[in-house]
Design a protein around this motif. Structure first.
Motif, PDB file in Angstrom:
ATOM      1  N   GLU A   1       0.699  -1.232  -0.066  1.00  0.00           N
ATOM      2  CA  GLU A   1       0.051   0.032   0.080  1.00  0.00           C
ATOM      3  C   GLU A   1       0.837   1.377   0.187  1.00  0.00           C
ATOM      4  N   SER A   2       0.379   2.216  -0.507  1.00  0.00           N
ATOM      5  CA  SER A   2       1.043   3.575  -0.568  1.00  0.00           C
ATOM      6  C   SER A   2       0.273   4.566  -0.253  1.00  0.00           C
ATOM      7  N   SER A   3       0.666   5.687   0.338  1.00  0.00           N
ATOM      8  CA  SER A   3      -0.337   6.721   0.788  1.00  0.00           C
ATOM      9  C   SER A   3      -0.329   7.637  -0.552  1.00  0.00           C
ATOM     10  N   GLY A   4       0.673   7.432  -1.503  1.00  0.00           N
ATOM     11  CA  GLY A   4       0.392   8.329  -3.063  1.00  0.00           C
ATOM     12  C   GLY A   4       0.798   9.692  -2.739  1.00  0.00           C
ATOM     13  N   LYS A   5       1.368  10.163  -1.508  1.00  0.00           N
ATOM     14  CA  LYS A   5       1.759  11.651  -1.448  1.00  0.00           C
ATOM     15  C   LYS A   5       3.197  11.831  -2.148  1.00  0.00           C
ATOM     16  N   GLY A   6       2.864  12.565  -3.309  1.00  0.00           N
ATOM     17  CA  GLY A   6       4.252  12.841  -3.955  1.00  0.00           C
ATOM     18  C   GLY A   6       5.213  12.088  -4.451  1.00  0.00           C
ATOM     19  N   GLU A   7       4.536  10.828  -4.758  1.00  0.00           N
ATOM     20  CA  GLU A   7       5.462   9.803  -5.365  1.00  0.00           C
ATOM     21  C   GLU A   7       5.584   9.835  -6.628  1.00  0.00           C
ATOM     22  N   GLY A   8       6.562  10.393  -7.116  1.00  0.00           N
ATOM     23  CA  GLY A   8       6.724  10.376  -8.660  1.00  0.00           C
ATOM     24  C   GLY A   8       5.913  11.475  -9.378  1.00  0.00           C
ATOM     25  N   LYS A   9       5.201  12.185  -8.725  1.00  0.00           N
ATOM     26  CA  LYS A   9       4.403  13.029  -9.358  1.00  0.00           C
ATOM     27  C   LYS A   9       5.100  14.496  -9.694  1.00  0.00           C
ATOM     28  N   ASP A  10       4.863  14.887 -10.900  1.00  0.00           N
ATOM     29  CA  ASP A  10       5.303  16.164 -10.986  1.00  0.00           C
ATOM     30  C   ASP A  10       4.262  17.306 -10.711  1.00  0.00           C
ATOM     31  N   MET A  11       4.511  18.441 -10.145  1.00  0.00           N
ATOM     32  CA  MET A  11       3.583  19.453  -9.887  1.00  0.00           C
ATOM     33  C   MET A  11       2.947  19.705 -10.988  1.00  0.00           C
ATOM     34  N   ALA A  12       3.479  20.088 -12.154  1.00  0.00           N
ATOM     35  CA  ALA A  12       2.833  20.550 -13.379  1.00  0.00           C
ATOM     36  C   ALA A  12       1.861  19.664 -13.771  1.00  0.00           C
ATOM     37  N   THR A  13       1.784  18.303 -13.650  1.00  0.00           N
ATOM     38  CA  THR A  13       0.685  17.321 -14.168  1.00  0.00           C
ATOM     39  C   THR A  13      -0.458  17.210 -12.975  1.00  0.00           C
ATOM     40  N   GLU A  14      -0.079  17.552 -11.744  1.00  0.00           N
ATOM     41  CA  GLU A  14      -0.998  17.151 -10.601  1.00  0.00           C
ATOM     42  C   GLU A  14      -1.799  18.461 -10.483  1.00  0.00           C
ATOM     43  N   ALA A  15      -1.415  19.726 -10.565  1.00  0.00           N
ATOM     44  CA  ALA A  15      -2.184  21.013 -10.401  1.00  0.00           C
ATOM     45  C   ALA A  15      -2.818  21.388 -11.750  1.00  0.00           C
ATOM     46  N   LYS A  16      -3.949  22.045 -11.808  1.00  0.00           N
ATOM     47  CA  LYS A  16      -4.779  22.517 -12.614  1.00  0.00           C
ATOM     48  C   LYS A  16      -4.016  24.092 -13.042  1.00  0.00           C
ATOM     49  N   ALA A  17      -3.979  24.402 -14.524  1.00  0.00           N
ATOM     50  CA  ALA A  17      -3.398  25.396 -14.869  1.00  0.00           C
ATOM     51  C   ALA A  17      -4.517  26.466 -14.656  1.00  0.00           C
ATOM     52  N   ILE A  18      -4.080  27.713 -14.327  1.00  0.00           N
ATOM     53  CA  ILE A  18      -4.991  29.013 -14.290  1.00  0.00           C
ATOM     54  C   ILE A  18      -4.805  29.797 -15.419  1.00  0.00           C
ATOM     55  N   PRO A  19      -5.800  29.831 -16.360  1.00  0.00           N
ATOM     56  CA  PRO A  19      -5.630  30.546 -17.564  1.00  0.00           C
ATOM     57  C   PRO A  19      -5.423  32.002 -17.413  1.00  0.00           C
ATOM     58  N   GLY A  20      -4.811  32.759 -18.147  1.00  0.00           N
ATOM     59  CA  GLY A  20      -4.821  33.889 -18.401  1.00  0.00           C
ATOM     60  C   GLY A  20      -6.133  34.785 -18.990  1.00  0.00           C
ATOM     61  N   PRO A  21      -6.081  35.957 -18.739  1.00  0.00           N
ATOM     62  CA  PRO A  21      -7.452  36.793 -19.176  1.00  0.00           C
ATOM     63  C   PRO A  21      -7.779  36.373 -20.698  1.00  0.00           C
ATOM     64  N   GLY A  22      -7.184  35.928 -21.608  1.00  0.00           N
ATOM     65  CA  GLY A  22      -7.518  35.461 -22.923  1.00  0.00           C
ATOM     66  C   GLY A  22      -7.685  33.899 -22.839  1.00  0.00           C
ATOM     67  N   GLY A  23      -7.591  33.406 -21.898  1.00  0.00           N
ATOM     68  CA  GLY A  23      -7.664  31.850 -21.845  1.00  0.00           C
ATOM     69  C   GLY A  23      -6.383  30.845 -21.932  1.00  0.00           C
ATOM     70  N   GLU A  24      -5.222  31.579 -22.294  1.00  0.00           N
ATOM     71  CA  GLU A  24      -4.006  31.024 -22.558  1.00  0.00           C
ATOM     72  C   GLU A  24      -3.484  30.129 -21.289  1.00  0.00           C
ATOM     73  N   THR A  25      -2.948  28.975 -21.301  1.00  0.00           N
ATOM     74  CA  THR A  25      -2.558  28.317 -20.154  1.00  0.00           C
ATOM     75  C   THR A  25      -0.807  28.615 -19.983  1.00  0.00           C
ATOM     76  N   ARG A  26       0.060  29.133 -21.126  1.00  0.00           N
ATOM     77  CA  ARG A  26       1.335  29.221 -21.009  1.00  0.00           C
ATOM     78  C   ARG A  26       1.225  30.744 -20.712  1.00  0.00           C
ATOM     79  N   ARG A  27       1.716  31.494 -19.654  1.00  0.00           N
ATOM     80  CA  ARG A  27       1.878  32.793 -19.497  1.00  0.00           C
ATOM     81  C   ARG A  27       3.207  33.242 -19.295  1.00  0.00           C
ATOM     82  N   LYS A  28       3.423  34.753 -19.668  1.00  0.00           N
ATOM     83  CA  LYS A  28       4.665  35.425 -19.754  1.00  0.00           C
ATOM     84  C   LYS A  28       4.580  35.968 -18.044  1.00  0.00           C
ATOM     85  N   ALA A  29       5.670  36.006 -17.539  1.00  0.00           N
ATOM     86  CA  ALA A  29       6.208  36.673 -16.120  1.00  0.00           C
ATOM     87  C   ALA A  29       7.518  37.401 -16.144  1.00  0.00           C
ATOM     88  N   LYS A  30       7.770  38.091 -15.336  1.00  0.00           N
ATOM     89  CA  LYS A  30       8.995  38.676 -15.060  1.00  0.00           C
ATOM     90  C   LYS A  30       9.349  38.367 -13.635  1.00  0.00           C
TER      91      LYS A  30
END
Length: 103
Positions: free
Chosen positions: A10-39
């Motif tokens: 059995e496994s707790s499944g906590k962070g085992e081999g999971k990438d944050m990018a695949t685990e979390a849901k993207a927050i889209p920008g005002p135009g609906g884009e998922t890839r966003r620019k930042a500084k």
């Protein structure tokens, strides 16, 4: 002798081999884009994390060096990047799959 509360196989499944990018849901920008620019606003070189400001909404987001996908794994002040914006378990904005522009 330490024993886990989980049974054999059995496994707790906590962070085992999971990438944050695949685990979390993207927050889209005002135009609906998922890839966003930042500084980059600031970077703590010793602790290898910092904060970026989204160009489209001026929101701040946390970035950890493990999410920087370009080489070298660093970003300098006022340098721009493209990322996917997500929320962590505590509801804080977090940048994942970060690509530093020009690298």
């Amino acid at each position: 002798n330490f024993r886990s509360s989980e049974g054999p196989g059995e496994s707790s499944g906590k962070g085992e081999g999971k990438d944050m990018a695949t685990e979390a849901k993207a927050i889209p920008g005002p135009g609906g884009e998922t890839r966003r620019k930042a500084k980059l606003k600031w970077w703590h070189a010793k602790r290898r994390f910092g904060f970026v400001v989204m160009e489209d909404t001026e929101e701040e987001a946390f970035v950890h060096y493990t999410q920087i996908k370009t080489y070298p794994k660093r970003i300098d002040e006022n340098e721009t990047c493209t990322l996917t914006l997500t929320q962590n378990e505590k509801g804080k904005l977090t940048g994942v799959d970060v690509h530093v522009d020009g690298k």
